[in-house]
Design an enzyme around this catalytic site. Sequence first.
Site, PDB file in Angstrom:
ATOM      1  N   ASN B 158       0.778  -1.245   0.109  1.00 42.66           N
ATOM      2  CA  ASN B 158      -0.017   0.012  -0.007  1.00 42.66           C
ATOM      3  C   ASN B 158       0.805   1.188  -0.193  1.00 42.66           C
ATOM      4  O   ASN B 158       0.509   2.277  -0.609  1.00 42.66           O
ATOM      5  CB  ASN B 158      -0.976  -0.146   1.154  1.00 42.66           C
ATOM      6  CG  ASN B 158      -2.237  -0.620   0.816  1.00 42.66           C
ATOM      7  OD1 ASN B 158      -2.407  -0.866  -0.223  1.00 42.66           O
ATOM      8  ND2 ASN B 158      -3.141  -1.066   1.785  1.00 42.66           N
ATOM      9  N   HIS B 355     -13.203  -9.096  -1.970  1.00 46.87           N
ATOM     10  CA  HIS B 355     -11.988  -9.674  -2.136  1.00 46.87           C
ATOM     11  C   HIS B 355     -12.270 -10.686  -1.040  1.00 46.87           C
ATOM     12  O   HIS B 355     -12.617 -10.421  -0.027  1.00 46.87           O
ATOM     13  CB  HIS B 355     -11.063  -8.665  -1.599  1.00 46.87           C
ATOM     14  CG  HIS B 355     -10.278  -7.886  -2.713  1.00 46.87           C
ATOM     15  ND1 HIS B 355     -11.122  -7.112  -3.602  1.00 46.87           N
ATOM     16  CD2 HIS B 355      -8.885  -7.629  -3.112  1.00 46.87           C
ATOM     17  CE1 HIS B 355     -10.080  -6.489  -4.375  1.00 46.87           C
ATOM     18  NE2 HIS B 355      -8.897  -6.923  -4.303  1.00 46.87           N
ATOM     19  N   GLU B 358      -7.538 -14.052  -0.370  1.00 51.33           N
ATOM     20  CA  GLU B 358      -6.456 -13.557  -0.995  1.00 51.33           C
ATOM     21  C   GLU B 358      -5.323 -14.284   0.082  1.00 51.33           C
ATOM     22  O   GLU B 358      -4.051 -14.656  -0.307  1.00 51.33           O
ATOM     23  CB  GLU B 358      -6.261 -12.208  -0.939  1.00 51.33           C
ATOM     24  CG  GLU B 358      -5.066 -11.618  -1.615  1.00 51.33           C
ATOM     25  CD  GLU B 358      -4.948 -10.170  -2.013  1.00 51.33           C
ATOM     26  OE1 GLU B 358      -5.917  -9.406  -1.174  1.00 51.33           O
ATOM     27  OE2 GLU B 358      -3.978  -9.711  -2.349  1.00 51.33           O
ATOM     28  N   HIS B 377      -9.669 -13.393  -6.106  1.00 49.57           N
ATOM     29  CA  HIS B 377      -8.656 -14.032  -5.505  1.00 49.57           C
ATOM     30  C   HIS B 377      -9.084 -15.543  -5.072  1.00 49.57           C
ATOM     31  O   HIS B 377      -8.753 -16.424  -5.916  1.00 49.57           O
ATOM     32  CB  HIS B 377      -7.954 -13.478  -4.190  1.00 49.57           C
ATOM     33  CG  HIS B 377      -7.342 -12.319  -4.543  1.00 49.57           C
ATOM     34  ND1 HIS B 377      -6.220 -11.969  -5.321  1.00 49.57           N
ATOM     35  CD2 HIS B 377      -7.503 -10.794  -4.116  1.00 49.57           C
ATOM     36  CE1 HIS B 377      -5.738 -10.943  -5.671  1.00 49.57           C
ATOM     37  NE2 HIS B 377      -6.730  -9.993  -4.960  1.00 49.57           N
ATOM     38  N   PRO B 434      -2.163  -3.066 -12.657  1.00 45.62           N
ATOM     39  CA  PRO B 434      -1.079  -2.787 -13.729  1.00 45.62           C
ATOM     40  C   PRO B 434       0.071  -1.827 -13.169  1.00 45.62           C
ATOM     41  O   PRO B 434       1.235  -1.983 -13.486  1.00 45.62           O
ATOM     42  CB  PRO B 434      -1.698  -2.395 -14.734  1.00 45.62           C
ATOM     43  CG  PRO B 434      -3.157  -2.759 -14.680  1.00 45.62           C
ATOM     44  CD  PRO B 434      -3.380  -2.812 -12.976  1.00 45.62           C
TER      45      PRO B 434
END
Lengths: 535, 535
Positions: B158, B355, B358, B377, B434
């Site tokens: 992060n 999410h 994960e 995930h 990305p």
Amino acid sequence: MSATRLRRQTRPTPSLRDFALAFDEIKGIVNAGPVKSLAFKRLAVLEQRFNLHVLLNGWRELSSQKSVPHRDFYNVRKVDTHVHHGVHHSACMNQKHLLRFIKSKLRKHGNEIVTNRDGHLLTLADVFKSLKLTAYDLSIDTLDMHAHDTFHRFDRFNLKYNPAGQSRLREIFLKTDNHVRGRYLAELTKEVINDLEASKYQLAEWRVSVYGRKRSEWAKLADWFYDNRLSSPNVRWMIQVPRLYAVYRASGLVETFDEVLANIFAPLFENTLDPSSNPKLHAFLEAIVGFDSVDDESKPDGMPLDPNRLVAPGDWNSTDEPAYGYWMYHLYANLRSLNGLRRARGLSTFEFRPHCGEAGDVDHLVAAFLLTTKINHGVQLRRSPALQYLYYLAQLGVAMSPLSNNRLFLDFAKSPFPKYFKRGLNISLSTDDPLMLHFTKDPLVEEYSVAAQVWKLSSTDICEIARTSVLQSGVEDRFKRHFLGDHYDAPGAAGNDIRMTNVPDIRVMYRHETLTNELAYVAKLSSRAVPPPPK
Amino acid sequence: MSATRLRRQTRPTPSLRDFALAFDEIKGIVNAGPVKSLAFKRLAVLEQRFNLHVLLNGWRELSSQKSVPHRDFYNVRKVDTHVHHGVHHSACMNQKHLLRFIKSKLRKHGNEIVTNRDGHLLTLADVFKSLKLTAYDLSIDTLDMHAHDTFHRFDRFNLKYNPAGQSRLREIFLKTDNHVRGRYLAELTKEVINDLEASKYQLAEWRVSVYGRKRSEWAKLADWFYDNRLSSPNVRWMIQVPRLYAVYRASGLVETFDEVLANIFAPLFENTLDPSSNPKLHAFLEAIVGFDSVDDESKPDGMPLDPNRLVAPGDWNSTDEPAYGYWMYHLYANLRSLNGLRRARGLSTFEFRPHCGEAGDVDHLVAAFLLTTKINHGVQLRRSPALQYLYYLAQLGVAMSPLSNNRLFLDFAKSPFPKYFKRGLNISLSTDDPLMLHFTKDPLVEEYSVAAQVWKLSSTDICEIARTSVLQSGVEDRFKRHFLGDHYDAPGAAGNDIRMTNVPDIRVMYRHETLTNELAYVAKLSSRAVPPPPK
């Protein structure tokens, strides 16, 4: 030129018998138990030492990269050190590019005459009609050029090179010597050149084939190159010689192996003696940086070289293919003579950088160790710790293509690339064959990406590999100065300019010190003086 | 709408206690020894059956792909089902793109006022001066946004999101709510939208954050979206809710968990009841297809849900973060009410696609199994055969991002993706981020490329994954018809149009029959009637 180099160059070329004797000697050494144990251990030490270096200094490396203005992985020079251009197998454009080109030709120039079949001249539209295909129909799938079902099937890999399984399309679009005199391939080539020049930081060394079937091959290739104005500062050309004597012999094209050699080299000696005899060939030769040798290494080798029963090329008239080592020696010996002549006349010279150790017998790597300073592939070094250690000590350059190996001979997960890299072998990353292997518009960066992601290479690692690729390449000295810094050929950190390479000095120092220590260690073991580290 | 679906929608929302009881029940089931053994074996059977299918029918699949005119992997639609847009962590442009944008702004618009520091208005040039950086200096390395040193360190991942380690640059370039009112981020976004639209065949579902700190968040986000005209046929928007109650509680922004929920949902109920109260928000809501929930799942969870000691959101005033399941339930319950209201008024509804799995506790996947039909995930399913089998049977959609996992929680070589795929789980490939992960200009194709190369996926495999990505996505029904064929929602081969999807019917039939058989097998085991396969 240093005295040592000059001395080396003026030494007479070793005879085939010299080579065969040295081959047997090295083979004996690298297969000796104590040598294998020692090499295995030293390679493990080198690997752990690198791990330690990164654990302790990784943050220093990253912080020096950050402190360099402007420079990053994207704007350091990288050379695609091993990529086939489009003649023989494989090709340098990706399949989407080829597809678009074929479609656009068919749409806009369908009425151009492109082939002569049994005396009938056919237009491109005629050819597609006979194939029952329209421009709309064509897709990557119908082209069917991506490598699948090819694992351990080099033969199939080569067949893939026929678009839509049709050798007619290959003939038209991917040959230099066809009814359109290679114009389509030249246009495609220029498009790829434009992409490379636009990228600015990427260069490629493209292989084109000289087969040695006929004396006229060179002139045709040179015409194609010259007439289509295919020189580019971002491209260097290499000649790949397929080892197909037995095929030509069987079809009656040649009688002896010597004829193949003569077909390959005689035009070059002639042109070197009298460049004006074919100025186009002269120009083409100036754009060529080296010779490669290609074929399926996994095929069983011919007779091994017996130093006491050697056959001269002129007497090699059997229908068998000569062994890998025999081919290598003769390419080496001819190139060495040719280079001597060219050097004496102030002309450019050629490196010998054969495919070696992609598959098959580990002995191929013994031959290359004796005859070359750079090879392509080298994955078989993982089978011989002693050879791998020798390649490290001699810093023999290896252009590796893990994605290509993954399709043909070795799963990506088993690639020795990360081990070689840690141990300090002189390795670069190359694409081999974007037409069959890569998905994106940027095959070389894709090759780096997969390696960096899967093997968790750091920014320092990938910039070091990029720097190595420039050093390994046949790019001229003045370009290397421009790309890597003025003192690029100095040993250790003195040869590194982080402002150009984005490689921290600390990494280059680590590599240099480790190699120097290792050479000293070996010298001490053999109680000889410390040899200077190779550049 | 089918009667079953209608009945399901009109059933009252289960209470938190209902959820907690069901959660305990499922947890007990999936941890029972015999259930684990059965699931483990059935998953192995599914995997081997797929291997057999490919060995026997792979060539049929390839030949049907070849016989489809025009269509190939490059021109089938693919949706990037999980990618963060730029608010909170991560971003949808790659780092080279962000770098070029920052450089060009600094060069051309250095005198624009971009921030207010302690009452002083600063231009972009001032900000860079204070950072001691020039446009020339900036490089990917100084931006320092690529993920390294982040394995098992979500916190660092992060932090990376601050360009050049500077939250000031993040504030200026990657926020919607800043001195330039998010104009820079909007311009960047439009550039990425242009690239997507030019690609034609790629779509993306971008996450933007609503935190629940203040009631005004929605209006600001809607203004940014609407005023900058950011809608595109190639983009669907998702709201990601970071689970940060404890942070807001500690800083005094809220008193109870209920206030966070109210900040998130009250503006939506109000706008649904009276769209004219904020037409921009109304327009924005129509572009949103679902809600996501994000945070570091590897952090230890809060108190587990005890069905007998449940705390209502209004009474949750402790400084502890509620457990994952508690968060999930309340997001689910509020979305369900909101969707009911919106459906009744003829407005669009929202999917819940958190999410999940994960990292961290496998129980998260139990919560999602009860509350959602799609997650992001799901790699932790590899730790629980019974849950993995349930996810298979229910065909719960999982948007996977192996390259992201590789940087954060799970080595690429250990990714369960290839196993899930063979076993027939409903999985797609997505980029996640990305900006921090990818190297090329085409991140989604790069994600497919790495997967296809390393796991040797066939052309049929990657086209199947692309088709699944469209099915999983929140793209509207009429687009799905256009992308996949008119009957895309029919079961089995009837729902497949190879001319659009490039997926052979034989593959879709295989998947459908296998699932139908498996459901019948389970039904027989439990002596109940065969349930219909989920679509």
